[in-house]
Motif scaffolding. Structure first.
Motif, PDB file in Angstrom:
ATOM      1  N   MET A   1      38.421  48.229  72.236  1.00  0.00           N
ATOM      2  CA  MET A   1      39.784  48.722  72.056  1.00  0.00           C
ATOM      3  C   MET A   1      40.689  48.165  73.153  1.00  0.00           C
ATOM      4  SD  MET A   1      40.935  52.662  71.573  1.00  0.00           S
ATOM      5  CE  MET A   1      42.233  53.093  72.693  1.00  0.00           C
ATOM      6  N   LYS A   2      41.877  47.804  72.780  1.00  0.00           N
ATOM      7  CA  LYS A   2      42.830  47.246  73.735  1.00  0.00           C
ATOM      8  C   LYS A   2      43.345  48.349  74.669  1.00  0.00           C
ATOM      9  CE  LYS A   2      43.985  43.282  71.140  1.00  0.00           C
ATOM     10  NZ  LYS A   2      42.743  42.633  71.038  1.00  0.00           N
ATOM     11  N   PRO A   3      43.674  48.002  75.917  1.00  0.00           N
ATOM     12  CA  PRO A   3      44.200  49.012  76.846  1.00  0.00           C
ATOM     13  C   PRO A   3      45.517  49.612  76.341  1.00  0.00           C
ATOM     14  CG  PRO A   3      43.606  47.004  78.013  1.00  0.00           C
ATOM     15  CD  PRO A   3      43.508  46.707  76.551  1.00  0.00           C
ATOM     16  N   LEU A   4      45.741  50.870  76.668  1.00  0.00           N
ATOM     17  CA  LEU A   4      46.983  51.561  76.316  1.00  0.00           C
ATOM     18  C   LEU A   4      48.030  51.308  77.387  1.00  0.00           C
ATOM     19  CD1 LEU A   4      45.468  54.983  75.199  1.00  0.00           C
ATOM     20  CD2 LEU A   4      46.211  53.093  73.733  1.00  0.00           C
ATOM     21  N   ARG A   5      49.302  51.512  77.022  1.00  0.00           N
ATOM     22  CA  ARG A   5      50.406  51.275  77.948  1.00  0.00           C
ATOM     23  C   ARG A   5      50.247  52.103  79.220  1.00  0.00           C
ATOM     24  NH1 ARG A   5      55.487  52.391  79.776  1.00  0.00           N
ATOM     25  NH2 ARG A   5      57.002  50.703  79.631  1.00  0.00           N
ATOM     26  N   LYS A   6      49.806  53.358  79.070  1.00  0.00           N
ATOM     27  CA  LYS A   6      49.680  54.251  80.227  1.00  0.00           C
ATOM     28  C   LYS A   6      48.620  53.777  81.223  1.00  0.00           C
ATOM     29  CE  LYS A   6      46.467  57.561  78.068  1.00  0.00           C
ATOM     30  NZ  LYS A   6      45.293  57.257  78.841  1.00  0.00           N
ATOM     31  N   ASP A   7      47.699  52.914  80.773  1.00  0.00           N
ATOM     32  CA  ASP A   7      46.629  52.418  81.637  1.00  0.00           C
ATOM     33  C   ASP A   7      47.022  51.159  82.403  1.00  0.00           C
ATOM     34  OD1 ASP A   7      45.000  54.462  80.651  1.00  0.00           O
ATOM     35  OD2 ASP A   7      44.320  53.216  78.976  1.00  0.00           O
ATOM     36  N   ILE A   8      48.153  50.551  82.049  1.00  0.00           N
ATOM     37  CA  ILE A   8      48.587  49.286  82.660  1.00  0.00           C
ATOM     38  C   ILE A   8      49.716  49.566  83.643  1.00  0.00           C
ATOM     39  CG2 ILE A   8      49.530  46.991  82.203  1.00  0.00           C
ATOM     40  CD1 ILE A   8      48.328  47.291  79.340  1.00  0.00           C
ATOM     41  N   LYS A   9      49.552  49.062  84.865  1.00  0.00           N
ATOM     42  CA  LYS A   9      50.555  49.270  85.910  1.00  0.00           C
ATOM     43  C   LYS A   9      50.883  47.926  86.571  1.00  0.00           C
ATOM     44  CE  LYS A   9      50.111  53.932  86.032  1.00  0.00           C
ATOM     45  NZ  LYS A   9      49.790  54.147  84.636  1.00  0.00           N
ATOM     46  N   ASP A  52      53.923  35.329  87.625  1.00  0.00           N
ATOM     47  CA  ASP A  52      54.188  33.899  87.402  1.00  0.00           C
ATOM     48  C   ASP A  52      55.134  33.661  86.226  1.00  0.00           C
ATOM     49  OD1 ASP A  52      52.352  33.342  89.444  1.00  0.00           O
ATOM     50  OD2 ASP A  52      50.688  33.270  88.036  1.00  0.00           O
ATOM     51  N   LYS A  53      55.697  34.742  85.680  1.00  0.00           N
ATOM     52  CA  LYS A  53      56.644  34.707  84.568  1.00  0.00           C
ATOM     53  C   LYS A  53      56.010  34.252  83.246  1.00  0.00           C
ATOM     54  CE  LYS A  53      61.014  34.609  87.035  1.00  0.00           C
ATOM     55  NZ  LYS A  53      60.509  35.357  88.112  1.00  0.00           N
ATOM     56  N   LEU A  54      54.706  34.476  83.095  1.00  0.00           N
ATOM     57  CA  LEU A  54      54.033  34.231  81.823  1.00  0.00           C
ATOM     58  C   LEU A  54      54.075  35.526  81.019  1.00  0.00           C
ATOM     59  CD1 LEU A  54      50.887  32.282  83.065  1.00  0.00           C
ATOM     60  CD2 LEU A  54      52.957  31.339  82.040  1.00  0.00           C
ATOM     61  N   VAL A  55      54.183  35.405  79.694  1.00  0.00           N
ATOM     62  CA  VAL A  55      54.258  36.577  78.826  1.00  0.00           C
ATOM     63  C   VAL A  55      53.084  36.543  77.859  1.00  0.00           C
ATOM     64  CG1 VAL A  55      55.615  37.727  77.036  1.00  0.00           C
ATOM     65  CG2 VAL A  55      56.763  36.722  79.011  1.00  0.00           C
ATOM     66  N   GLY A  56      52.477  37.695  77.662  1.00  0.00           N
ATOM     67  CA  GLY A  56      51.371  37.768  76.724  1.00  0.00           C
ATOM     68  C   GLY A  56      50.953  39.207  76.487  1.00  0.00           C
ATOM     69  N   ARG A  57      49.906  39.372  75.670  1.00  0.00           N
ATOM     70  CA  ARG A  57      49.407  40.700  75.311  1.00  0.00           C
ATOM     71  C   ARG A  57      48.063  40.944  75.985  1.00  0.00           C
ATOM     72  NH1 ARG A  57      52.587  43.228  71.740  1.00  0.00           N
ATOM     73  NH2 ARG A  57      54.055  41.954  70.566  1.00  0.00           N
ATOM     74  N   VAL A  58      47.966  42.085  76.662  1.00  0.00           N
ATOM     75  CA  VAL A  58      46.786  42.423  77.464  1.00  0.00           C
ATOM     76  C   VAL A  58      45.588  42.704  76.559  1.00  0.00           C
ATOM     77  CG1 VAL A  58      45.808  44.077  79.108  1.00  0.00           C
ATOM     78  CG2 VAL A  58      48.186  43.348  79.345  1.00  0.00           C
ATOM     79  N   THR A  59      44.471  42.054  76.877  1.00  0.00           N
ATOM     80  CA  THR A  59      43.224  42.312  76.163  1.00  0.00           C
ATOM     81  C   THR A  59      42.253  43.105  77.033  1.00  0.00           C
ATOM     82  OG1 THR A  59      42.298  40.208  76.896  1.00  0.00           O
ATOM     83  CG2 THR A  59      43.397  40.222  74.763  1.00  0.00           C
ATOM     84  N   GLU A  60      42.369  42.952  78.363  1.00  0.00           N
ATOM     85  CA  GLU A  60      41.420  43.612  79.251  1.00  0.00           C
ATOM     86  C   GLU A  60      42.022  43.774  80.640  1.00  0.00           C
ATOM     87  OE1 GLU A  60      36.983  42.625  81.030  1.00  0.00           O
ATOM     88  OE2 GLU A  60      37.697  41.533  79.274  1.00  0.00           O
ATOM     89  N   ILE A  61      41.740  44.907  81.281  1.00  0.00           N
ATOM     90  CA  ILE A  61      42.124  45.133  82.667  1.00  0.00           C
ATOM     91  C   ILE A  61      40.947  44.718  83.531  1.00  0.00           C
ATOM     92  CG2 ILE A  61      42.734  46.864  84.394  1.00  0.00           C
ATOM     93  CD1 ILE A  61      44.047  48.477  82.081  1.00  0.00           C
TER      94      ILE A  61
END
Length: 67
Positions: A1-9, A52-61
């Motif tokens: 399962m992909k990380p939730l927004r609340k888990d990413i800081k 580094d100003k790269l944009v993407g979707r988080v798959t893993e912390i």
């Protein structure tokens, strides 16, 4: 399962997929600068911008320790 927004800081080390690599699934490592997705979750992962100003979707912390 992909990380939730609340888990990413900001400051976390994460693996993410850039848009240009969506087809191949190539992962990039980076430090979160800001969270661009406002929803609590997203089927393709929470969109972030790295220091580094790269944009993407988080798959893993990788490292949840924020300096």
């Amino acid at each position: 399962m992909k990380p939730l927004r609340k888990d990413i800081k900001p400051g976390m080390l994460v693996l993410f997929v850039q848009k240009k690599h969506q087809a191949s699934g190539e992962l990039t490592e980076g430090i979160v600068k800001s969270i661009l997705t406002s929803a609590p979750s997203h089927p393709h992962g929470i969109k972030i911008m790295t220091v580094d100003k790269l944009v993407g979707r988080v798959t893993e912390i990788l490292d949840s320790e924020v300096d």
